[in-house]
Every structure is written in structure tokens, then in C-alpha cells.
Enzyme design. Structure first.
Site, short mmCIF file in Angstrom:
data_model
loop_
_atom_site.label_atom_id
_atom_site.label_comp_id
_atom_site.label_asym_id
_atom_site.label_seq_id
_atom_site.Cartn_x
_atom_site.Cartn_y
_atom_site.Cartn_z
NE ARG A 248 -4.36 -1.28 0.28
CZ ARG A 248 -4.57 -2.37 -0.46
NH1 ARG A 248 -3.67 -2.77 -1.33
NH2 ARG A 248 -5.71 -3.06 -0.34
CD GLU A 277 -3.11 3.18 -5.07
OE1 GLU A 277 -1.89 2.94 -5.03
OE2 GLU A 277 -3.98 2.30 -5.24
CG HIS A 295 -3.25 -0.88 -6.74
ND1 HIS A 295 -3.64 -0.21 -5.59
CD2 HIS A 295 -3.23 -2.19 -6.39
CE1 HIS A 295 -3.85 -1.09 -4.63
NE2 HIS A 295 -3.61 -2.29 -5.09
#
Ligand SMILES: *[C@@H]1O[C@H](CO)[C@@H](O)[C@H](O)[C@H]1NC(C)=O
Length: 334
Positions: A248, A277, A295
Site C-alpha cells: 500500500r 493514488e 496498482h
């Protein structure tokens, strides 16, 4: 009125159509794939979802519901008893707030081990070659370009795995045949690795920072792991360290990472996740030594399907037998 329990699906089922059809035989499903947090909360308050027993949600659905924080959980109908989250990381959900309301939460552990570890290996090898620079010059019609940065061979380099869960372990096992020396740090040493002595090297956090040539991040995001790597930690690392993150974004202080990349303290980075993000720091976008992915850690048909099946299996079990299959560990401990 139907007597079937209600299921609210936040986000589409893209791959597990058969399993979804089977679920629809035992539950009244309603799918929501757009909107806003305001609209979702006002629908909840207006009783639109008052028959809902279980909710399934995807990472992307946060775009139109926001986080499942205490505020949102407070608006869920009293009928709601289960949340089945599609993903290994469930930092978007306030589990304590759910527990306080008697709501059980599940995630999809295991299903993501291999695809995320493959993404980590791609980024580890790619970052060791600074693969983005030659990619860019090739696409600009300059073949290898003028400043081709020679990379490093993995042989003998120390790979520090930060967080030894399913993904960290799968990454360590993949890295071994490339010649990396493996060490790891975890909240506590992982049991059962005795038969894998080349991986069974637990070190303290400080030791991992100090001695790793590459650090690959695999910890879940929590208050304790937010900005786990910042200026203080970068200062303790080897000069020219390589940083990879498939966990993360907020685990790394991105401003500090950019500063250390620009100074050369960090030689290169391979990142699949970002602190803010979908916004990516300009200093990363501009750096030829940053290999960046949006991602896509679990982004294969096979894994995405496996995750969806697991989410639906959890929902089905919840509505038919009142029990989730893969409930999150903190609720099992309590
Ligand atoms: C994922 O990794 C965990 C921890 O090593 C393991 O218990 C689990 O079986 C793995 N699951 C899959 C599907 O690979």
C-alpha cells in the site's frame, strides 16, 4: 415481498458469472456500480437497502462510496451483518466500527499470493535494471539512448522482505532461484519455515534497513505501518538501496522517497502503489529510475476470478449458514 435475504453488491462481478448466478438463487442481489458517497448514504438513510444482510465490495467501489469508515458503517441498516471484501488488504474498512455493530468482515487472503508476488518480482528485477529508462528511449526512437544505466545482477544481493505474510513468502520463494540472499522482518518471526533455511532469516527492523540491497514492502496498511519508511529510515539504509512496493502506498512517505531518489540514496524504485493514488508524485513520474505500475498487482484474469469466487462464496455462506468463510483475523481473535 421476497423472503430471500438481500445482498448488496458494490462493484461488478466481471469473471465469476456462474457463481454469481448461483448466489442469485438463494439471495436477492442488487448491484451498485456508480454514484457518490452522498447518494449512497442518503439511499441507506431512506431505507433503500433495509433488507440487506450481506454486502460485497471491491477496492474500486470506494470511488462512489468512499471508505467504509465509522461514519458510513453507522448508516448501514440493522439487517446488515456481513461485509465480504474483494482484496487481501482491507484498510478501506474500519473493522473496529464493524465489530462494534456486530458486522463480520471477510477478505480474500491467499488468492492474491501468487499474482502479487509475480508483480513484486517483475518490479524487483525491473528496478535492478532501471528498466524504464531504456524503455523510454526505445519508444522515443533513440534505441538504447545516450545515458543507458547499467543495472545489477541479483546474485548475492540481499533482498529484505518487509512483512512476511502470504505475499512476502511467495516473493521470497520466487527470488531465491535468481540468487538473492533473503532476510525478512515481520511483527513476529514466522513459524514453520525451518525446512526453508535460505528464507528463514528473521532480522530486526533496524537490521533489515541497514543491510538490505533491496527492500520489498509486503505489510498491510494500518495506523502502525503508515509512513513506516520515511526520512529517518532511508537514512539508515545502504547507499544505492532499491525500494519496491506492491503493498500500500501510504506505508512509504512518498515525499521522503522522492527526496532520497533524487539524492541518489535510493538508486531506483519499483512501485505498484502510491500514497495518494490515483495521483502519482511528479518526482516519480519524472524519474528515469522509477518503474511504475497503476496498482495492477492482482491484475490477471485468473486471480481476479479466484478473488470474486472467494467473495461470493463468503456471501453465500453468510446468507445460508450465518458464517463467513475467511473472516479477518482481528475479529477471530476477539
Ligand atoms: C498464501 O500464503 C499463505 C501463507 O504462506 C498460505 O497459508 C496460503 O496457503 C497461501 N495461499 C495460496 C492460495 O497460495
Amino acid at each position: 415481498m421476497s423472503s430471500k435475504p438481500g445482498v448488496l453488491m458494490l462493484g461488478i462481478v466481471a469473471h465469476a458469472q456462474l457463481e454469481f448466478a448461483a448466489l442469485s438463487e438463494v439471495a436477492d442481489t442488487v448491484t451498485v456500480t456508480a454514484g457518490s458517497r452522498e447518494k449512497f448514504i442518503s439511499d441507506l438513510d431512506a431505507g433503500v437497502y433495509n433488507n440487506v444482510v450481506a454486502i460485497s465490495r471491491t477496492y474500486e467501489s470506494a470511488k462512489y462510496t468512499g471508505r467504509f469508515d465509522a461514519e458510513l458503517v453507522g448508516h448501514l441498516p440493522p439487517s446488515a451483518k456481513f461485509i465480504s471484501h474483494n482484496g487481501a488488504g482491507y484498510d478501506q474498512i474500519d473493522v473496529a466500527a464493524c465489530s462494534a455493530r456486530g458486522i463480520s468482515v471477510s477478505n480474500t487472503p491467499g488468492a492474491v499470493n501468487d499474482s502479487t508476488a509475480n508483480t513484486a518480482m517483475f518490479l524487483i528485477l525491473g528496478a535492478l535494471r532501471s528498466a524504464w529508462a531504456p524503455q523510454t528511449s526505445l519508444r522515443a526512437g533513440e534505441w538504447i539512448g545516450t545515458n543507458f544505466p547499467l543495472g545489477r545482477d541479483p546474485n548475492g544481493l540481499k533482498l529484505g522482505i518487509l512483512g512476511m505474510g502470504g505475499i512476502g513468502l511467495a516473493t521470497a520463494r520466487r527470488a531465491l532461484p535468481f540468487g538473492f540472499k533473503i532476510q525478512y522482518h515481520n511483527r513476529k518471526p514466522v513459524a514453520g519455515l525451518e525446512s526453508e533455511p535460505e528464507i528463514n532469516n528473521y532480522v530486526s527492523f533496524a537490521e533489515l534497513l541497514k543491510t538490505s540491497d533491496i527492500i520489498s514492502v509486503h505489510v498491510p496498511l494500518s495506523a502502525a505501518t503508515t509512513h513506516l519508511l520515511g526520512d529517518t529510515e532511508f537514512a539508515q539504509m545502504k547507499d544505492g538501496v532499491v525500494i519496491v512496493n506492491t503493498a500500500r502506498g501510504p506505508v512509504i512517505d512518498e515525499e521522503a522517497l522522492v527526496r532520497n531518489l533524487e539524492s541518489g540514496k535510493v538508486w531506483s524504485v519499483g512501485l505498484d502503489v502510491f500514497e495518494k493514488e490515483p495521483v502519482v508524485h511528479d518526482g516519480l513520474l519524472k524519474s528515469p529510475r522509477a518503474l511504475l505500475l497503476p496498482h495492477i498487482g492482482t491484475g490477471t484474469v485468473d486471480t481476479r476470478k479466484r478473488m470474486e469466487v472467494m467473495v461470493i462464496d463468503n456471501v453465500k455462506s453468510a446468507v445460508t449458514s450465518g458464517k463467513l468463510l475467511t473472516q479477518v483475523p482481528e475479529q477471530l481473535r476477539s
